[in-house]
Each structure stands twice: as structure tokens, then as C-alpha cells.
Design an enzyme around this catalytic site. Structure first.
Site, PDB file in Angstrom:
ATOM      1  N   ASP A  13       0.850  -1.190   0.000  1.00 46.38           N
ATOM      2  CA  ASP A  13       0.000   0.000   0.000  1.00 46.38           C
ATOM      3  C   ASP A  13       0.888   1.242   0.000  1.00 46.38           C
ATOM      4  OD1 ASP A  13       0.805   0.496   2.623  1.00 46.38           O
ATOM      5  OD2 ASP A  13      -1.190   0.271   3.503  1.00 46.38           O
ATOM      6  N   CYS A  70       2.918  -3.034   4.082  1.00 45.89           N
ATOM      7  CA  CYS A  70       2.092  -1.862   4.379  1.00 45.89           C
ATOM      8  C   CYS A  70       2.875  -1.047   5.403  1.00 45.89           C
ATOM      9  CB  CYS A  70       0.690  -2.263   4.848  1.00 45.89           C
ATOM     10  SG  CYS A  70       0.613  -3.160   6.406  1.00 45.89           S
ATOM     11  N   THR A  72       2.980  -1.025   8.642  1.00 45.92           N
ATOM     12  CA  THR A  72       3.552  -1.855   9.700  1.00 45.92           C
ATOM     13  C   THR A  72       3.773  -3.300   9.277  1.00 45.92           C
ATOM     14  OG1 THR A  72       1.326  -2.412  10.431  1.00 45.92           O
ATOM     15  CG2 THR A  72       2.384  -0.512  11.505  1.00 45.92           C
ATOM     16  N   HIS A 103       9.909 -23.573   9.824  1.00 46.18           N
ATOM     17  CA  HIS A 103       8.860 -24.232  10.615  1.00 46.18           C
ATOM     18  C   HIS A 103       7.461 -24.042  10.056  1.00 46.18           C
ATOM     19  CE1 HIS A 103      11.224 -24.802  14.642  1.00 46.18           C
ATOM     20  NE2 HIS A 103      11.860 -25.290  13.595  1.00 46.18           N
ATOM     21  N   ASN A 104       7.188 -22.908   9.450  1.00 44.46           N
ATOM     22  CA  ASN A 104       5.809 -22.601   9.040  1.00 44.46           C
ATOM     23  C   ASN A 104       5.593 -22.730   7.543  1.00 44.46           C
ATOM     24  OD1 ASN A 104       6.589 -20.086  11.263  1.00 44.46           O
ATOM     25  ND2 ASN A 104       5.154 -21.689  11.841  1.00 44.46           N
ATOM     26  N   HIS A 138       6.769 -30.414  11.512  1.00 48.72           N
ATOM     27  CA  HIS A 138       6.293 -29.099  11.081  1.00 48.72           C
ATOM     28  C   HIS A 138       5.291 -29.219   9.939  1.00 48.72           C
ATOM     29  CE1 HIS A 138       9.140 -27.416  13.810  1.00 48.72           C
ATOM     30  NE2 HIS A 138      10.112 -28.097  13.231  1.00 48.72           N
ATOM     31  N   ARG A 141       1.974 -29.823  11.413  1.00 46.39           N
ATOM     32  CA  ARG A 141       1.378 -28.597  11.971  1.00 46.39           C
ATOM     33  C   ARG A 141       0.856 -27.686  10.869  1.00 46.39           C
ATOM     34  NH1 ARG A 141       6.482 -28.431  16.082  1.00 46.39           N
ATOM     35  NH2 ARG A 141       5.641 -29.956  17.564  1.00 46.39           N
TER      36      ARG A 141
HETATM   37  C1  RB5 Z   1      -2.134   2.910   6.246  1.00 50.56           C
HETATM   38  O1  RB5 Z   1      -2.187   4.212   6.767  1.00 50.56           O
HETATM   39  C2  RB5 Z   1      -1.720   1.927   7.337  1.00 50.56           C
HETATM   40  O2  RB5 Z   1      -2.743   1.731   8.221  1.00 50.56           O
HETATM   41  C3  RB5 Z   1      -1.324   0.608   6.715  1.00 50.56           C
HETATM   42  O3  RB5 Z   1      -0.267   0.818   5.827  1.00 50.56           O
HETATM   43  C4  RB5 Z   1      -0.853  -0.467   7.664  1.00 50.56           C
HETATM   44  O4  RB5 Z   1       0.151   0.012   8.504  1.00 50.56           O
HETATM   45  C5  RB5 Z   1      -1.893  -1.194   8.392  1.00 50.56           C
HETATM   46  O5  RB5 Z   1      -1.653  -2.179   9.090  1.00 50.56           O
END
Ligand code: RB5
Length: 153
Positions: A13, A70, A72, A103-104, A138, A141
Site C-alpha cells: 500500500d 504496508c 507496519t 517451521h511454518n 512441522h 502442523r
Molecule cells: C495505512 O495508513 C496503514 O494503516 C497501513 O499501511 C498499515 O500500517 C496497516 O496495518
């Protein structure tokens, strides 16, 4: 994935345009085949749409793994993990990236463009790509994750 060209999907994003470009440059410099499904401007988009786009393309087959970005990494990983066949790991460092594969058997990794990582994010991606799924217990799982997805349990 060592020594050969890897097919990698990327989607992001507006919160991770720079990180996406950084990782694309890194991966392409190593000869990998990167498809950019994300946005390249700061115009606001919704991360669930980007996750759905990438998951849809991944589902067509032929991709080794995907990278979702994104602000975070949290929102886009949550969204991706709602989608069939996707195991998206929100990774923080080389250790979590490596273990996400070992593992995943994660087929997507998520990172955040607004996160201040302790090591270069390219190194986090490299750690994921250098790791191999260990199978065995694994696999059992991971099979249970798939069963949850199919509402078999
Ligand atoms: C967008 O502003 C922000 O919310 C998105 O990039 C992300 O961090 C959401 O988890």
C-alpha cells in the site's frame, strides 16, 4: 531458491512504496524475477485490496513466494492470512524470517515500510530465501493450519 532465479510477487500500500522499491532493486540485482502488484505513489489505497490482489495472483501458480508490505506489515498480513492457501508471516528480523520458512513454510512474508528494523530489510528477505522448510513434525502442523482454513477441525 539458492543460485537460481526466484519468482517473487510483491504488493504494497502507500505506506511502503519506498520499502517495496528498495526490496525490488535488491532482488532484481540478484537476478530474481519480481512482479510488482503494489502501488508506486503515496495516494492512499486499502491494504486488504493489495493482499487480495497478490493472493489471487499467487493462486494461479508459478510463484515461489510473495512479499506484502504496508505501513507496519500488520494489516496486510492479517488480510492475507484470511485467504485460502496463504501463510503470511509478519517477520521482524533474520531469525523470524528464517523460522517462518523452516517451521511454518510461509509462502508470503510481510514487512512494514514505517518500521525501523534493526538490520537492513534486504537482509531479512535474504534470511527467508536462504532457509528451507524442515517438514516432518512441522508439516503435520502446517497441515493442521490448512485443516483450520478448510474448517475441517
Ligand atoms: C495505512 O495508513 C496503514 O494503516 C497501513 O499501511 C498499515 O500500517 C496497516 O496495518
Amino acid at each position: 531458491m539458492r543460485g537460481t532465479s526466484v519468482k517473487i510477487l510483491m504488493a504494497n500500500d502507500h505506506g511502503a512504496v519506498e520499502l517495496k522499491l528498495l526490496l525490488m532493486r535488491h532482488l532484481e540485482s540478484k537476478g530474481h524475477d519480481v512482479r510488482n502488484l503494489g502501488v508506486d505513489s503515496s495516494d492512499s489505497v486499502d491494504y486488504p485490496d493489495m493482499a487480495a490482489l497478490a493472493a489471487g495472483e499467487f493462486g494461479k501458480g508459478g510463484w515461489d513466494f510473495g512479499i506484502l508490505l504496508c505501513g507496519t506489515g500488520i494489516g496486510i498480513s492479517i488480510a492475507a492470512n484470511k485467504l485460502p492457501g496463504i501463510r503470511c508471516a509478519l517477520v521482524h528480523d533474520a531469525f523470524t524470517a528464517e523460522m517462518a520458512k523452516r517451521h511454518n513454510d510461509a509462502n508470503f512474508m510481510a514487512l512494514g515500510g514505517r518500521v525501523d528494523y534493526a538490520i537492513p530489510p534486504e537482509a531479512i528477505v535474504d534470511a527467508f530465501m536462504a532457509a528451507r522448510f524442515e517438514g516432518g513434525r512441522h508439516q503435520a502442523r502446517v497441515d493442521k493450519i490448512t485443516a483450520l482454513e478448510r474448517r475441517e477441525t
